[in-house]
Motif scaffolding. Structure first.
Motif, PDB file in Angstrom:
ATOM      1  N   SER A  94       0.115  -1.155  -0.248  1.00  0.00           N
ATOM      2  CA  SER A  94       0.057  -0.313  -0.174  1.00  0.00           C
ATOM      3  C   SER A  94       0.439   1.409  -0.060  1.00  0.00           C
ATOM      4  CB  SER A  94      -1.297   0.504   1.431  1.00  0.00           C
ATOM      5  OG  SER A  94      -0.190   0.210   2.279  1.00  0.00           O
ATOM      6  N   ARG A  95       0.263   2.401  -0.346  1.00  0.00           N
ATOM      7  CA  ARG A  95       0.997   3.971  -0.319  1.00  0.00           C
ATOM      8  C   ARG A  95       2.011   4.020   0.975  1.00  0.00           C
ATOM      9  NH1 ARG A  95      -2.172   8.381  -4.051  1.00  0.00           N
ATOM     10  NH2 ARG A  95      -2.857   6.650  -5.612  1.00  0.00           N
ATOM     11  N   LEU A  96       1.116   3.476   2.772  1.00  0.00           N
ATOM     12  CA  LEU A  96       1.359   4.202   3.786  1.00  0.00           C
ATOM     13  C   LEU A  96       2.194   2.881   4.046  1.00  0.00           C
ATOM     14  CD1 LEU A  96      -1.918   4.913   5.069  1.00  0.00           C
ATOM     15  CD2 LEU A  96      -0.143   6.450   4.461  1.00  0.00           C
ATOM     16  N   THR A  97       2.686   2.060   3.612  1.00  0.00           N
ATOM     17  CA  THR A  97       3.077   0.833   3.409  1.00  0.00           C
ATOM     18  C   THR A  97       4.450   1.262   2.430  1.00  0.00           C
ATOM     19  OG1 THR A  97       1.661  -1.123   3.508  1.00  0.00           O
ATOM     20  CG2 THR A  97       4.161  -1.563   3.380  1.00  0.00           C
TER      21      THR A  97
ATOM     22  N   TYR B 282       5.665   4.396   1.909  1.00  0.00           N
ATOM     23  CA  TYR B 282       6.366   5.352   3.080  1.00  0.00           C
ATOM     24  C   TYR B 282       6.569   5.552   3.659  1.00  0.00           C
ATOM     25  CZ  TYR B 282       5.503  10.442   5.223  1.00  0.00           C
ATOM     26  OH  TYR B 282       6.019  11.567   5.173  1.00  0.00           O
ATOM     27  N   ALA B 283       6.038   4.303   4.801  1.00  0.00           N
ATOM     28  CA  ALA B 283       6.858   3.898   5.666  1.00  0.00           C
ATOM     29  C   ALA B 283       8.768   3.092   5.928  1.00  0.00           C
ATOM     30  CB  ALA B 283       6.310   2.859   6.877  1.00  0.00           C
TER      31      ALA B 283
ATOM     32  N   GLY C 231       3.411  12.951   8.909  1.00  0.00           N
ATOM     33  CA  GLY C 231       2.173  12.938   9.278  1.00  0.00           C
ATOM     34  C   GLY C 231       1.417  13.605   7.468  1.00  0.00           C
TER      35      GLY C 231
ATOM     36  N   GLY D 276       2.603  11.853   4.543  1.00  0.00           N
ATOM     37  CA  GLY D 276       1.629  10.208   4.665  1.00  0.00           C
ATOM     38  C   GLY D 276       0.672  10.571   4.063  1.00  0.00           C
ATOM     39  N   LEU D 277      -0.666  11.865   4.519  1.00  0.00           N
ATOM     40  CA  LEU D 277      -1.646  12.496   4.517  1.00  0.00           C
ATOM     41  C   LEU D 277      -1.694  12.571   2.953  1.00  0.00           C
ATOM     42  CD1 LEU D 277      -4.505  12.616   5.337  1.00  0.00           C
ATOM     43  CD2 LEU D 277      -4.047  15.005   6.390  1.00  0.00           C
TER      44      LEU D 277
ATOM     45  N   ARG E  41      -1.022   9.816   0.683  1.00  0.00           N
ATOM     46  CA  ARG E  41      -2.838   8.455   0.420  1.00  0.00           C
ATOM     47  C   ARG E  41      -3.780   9.476  -0.705  1.00  0.00           C
ATOM     48  NH1 ARG E  41      -7.094   7.463   4.175  1.00  0.00           N
ATOM     49  NH2 ARG E  41      -7.670   5.135   4.017  1.00  0.00           N
ATOM     50  N   ARG E  42      -4.038  10.324  -0.047  1.00  0.00           N
ATOM     51  CA  ARG E  42      -5.038  10.759  -0.852  1.00  0.00           C
ATOM     52  C   ARG E  42      -4.716  11.552  -2.168  1.00  0.00           C
ATOM     53  NH1 ARG E  42      -8.860  11.969   3.544  1.00  0.00           N
ATOM     54  NH2 ARG E  42      -9.968  14.152   1.781  1.00  0.00           N
TER      55      ARG E  42
END
Length: 274
Positions: free
Chosen positions: A105-108, A110-111, A262, A265-266, A269-270
């Motif tokens: 996923s995008r957040l994965t 990104y993390a 944060g 990441g937002l 994701r959006r």
């Protein structure tokens, strides 16, 4: 997330720019923290107070302050560039779709990038300490001065403070890269803030406007400079001055780090990655 982190670390390690930036950071740190003061001290007339202060400032007992003194401004700018390249490069190369098509996923992803950047930043800070330690040891030996090293606790605290300062600037680079979807403009804006705007606020606006003077207590650069000064960095270094207490500086920088990461990441994701 570990797979994404390993991939991002591999990219950072294999990217020549990462090593070039590290070399530039070390050269600048050694030049302005050790070589220039030492050369100036040796060039001064015998018995002049500045000569003694110049040598004393380069000895091992000043290692912590000397190693983190550049992070409020020029070394922080180098870390910001590293973070922008790590994140913004995906937009320039058009590789976001390729990475995300593999499954994470995008957040994965990104993390994984943030974790890899955090590890790279720690390596940068440790390299500054190591280079400073070697240089100060040579100077102490050449001058016949005692090599009184900082305690392990002081070193650990210095490394932690340096990492927090550097990560805050890396976080700014990340959010600029994601927000502006590129490399050139984020680097340009980041450097303008680090090298020009915050220095203008401190040197020109703050003495004239009370509200700007109070605002400095909540800006990232002055808080980084305050923490560096409290740990022994020279007040002659750009951006280094005691404006707030240690606890205040740490809290503000940690808050900026969380905000930058944060928000990045937002946005990732959006929004569309193209």
């Amino acid at each position: 997330m570990w797979g994404s982190t390993r991939a991002e670390i591999t990219k950072l390690v294999r990217r020549p720019a990462s090593w070039l930036l590290l070399a530039v950071a070390i050269v600048l740190s050694l030049t302005f923290t050790y070589l220039v003061p030492y050369a100036g001290a040796n060039g001064a007339s015998e018995g002049v107070p500045s000569a003694e202060r110049g040598v004393a400032a380069t000895l091992p007992d000043q290692l912590v302050g000397n190693s983190i003194g550049g992070l409020p401004v020029f070394a922080g700018a180098i870390v910001l560039i590293l973070a922008v390249l790590a994140v913004g490069g995906e937009y320039g190369w058009g590789t976001w779709k390729t990475v995300l098509a593999q499954g994470p996923s995008r957040l994965t992803v990104y993390a994984g990038k943030i974790t890899a950047i955090a590890a790279a930043v720690l390596v940068y800070v440790l390299a500054l300490f190591a280079a400073g330690a070697v240089t100060s040891a040579f100077i102490a030996a050449a001058e016949g001065a005692p090599a009184n090293w900082p305690s392990f606790v002081d070193l650990l605290g210095g490394v932690g403070a340096g990492w927090l300062m550097a990560m805050m600037w890396a976080g700014l680079g990340v959010v600029l890269a994601v927000g502006l979807r590129g490399v050139a403009l984020p680097i340009g804006l980041g450097l303008v803030w680090l090298l020009a705007v915050q220095n203008l606020l401190t040197g020109i606006a703050a003495p004239l406007l009370d509200w700007v003077d109070r605002l400095q207590e909540w800006l990232p650069g002055p808080n980084a400079g305050s923490l560096a000064a409290s740990l022994g960095s020279s007040a002659d270094a750009p951006g280094v001055a005691v404006l707030v207490g240690d606890a205040h500086a740490v809290a503000v920088m940690a808050a900026y780090l969380v905000l930058f990461v944060g928000l990045g990441g937002l946005l990732l994701r959006r929004r569309d990655v193209i």
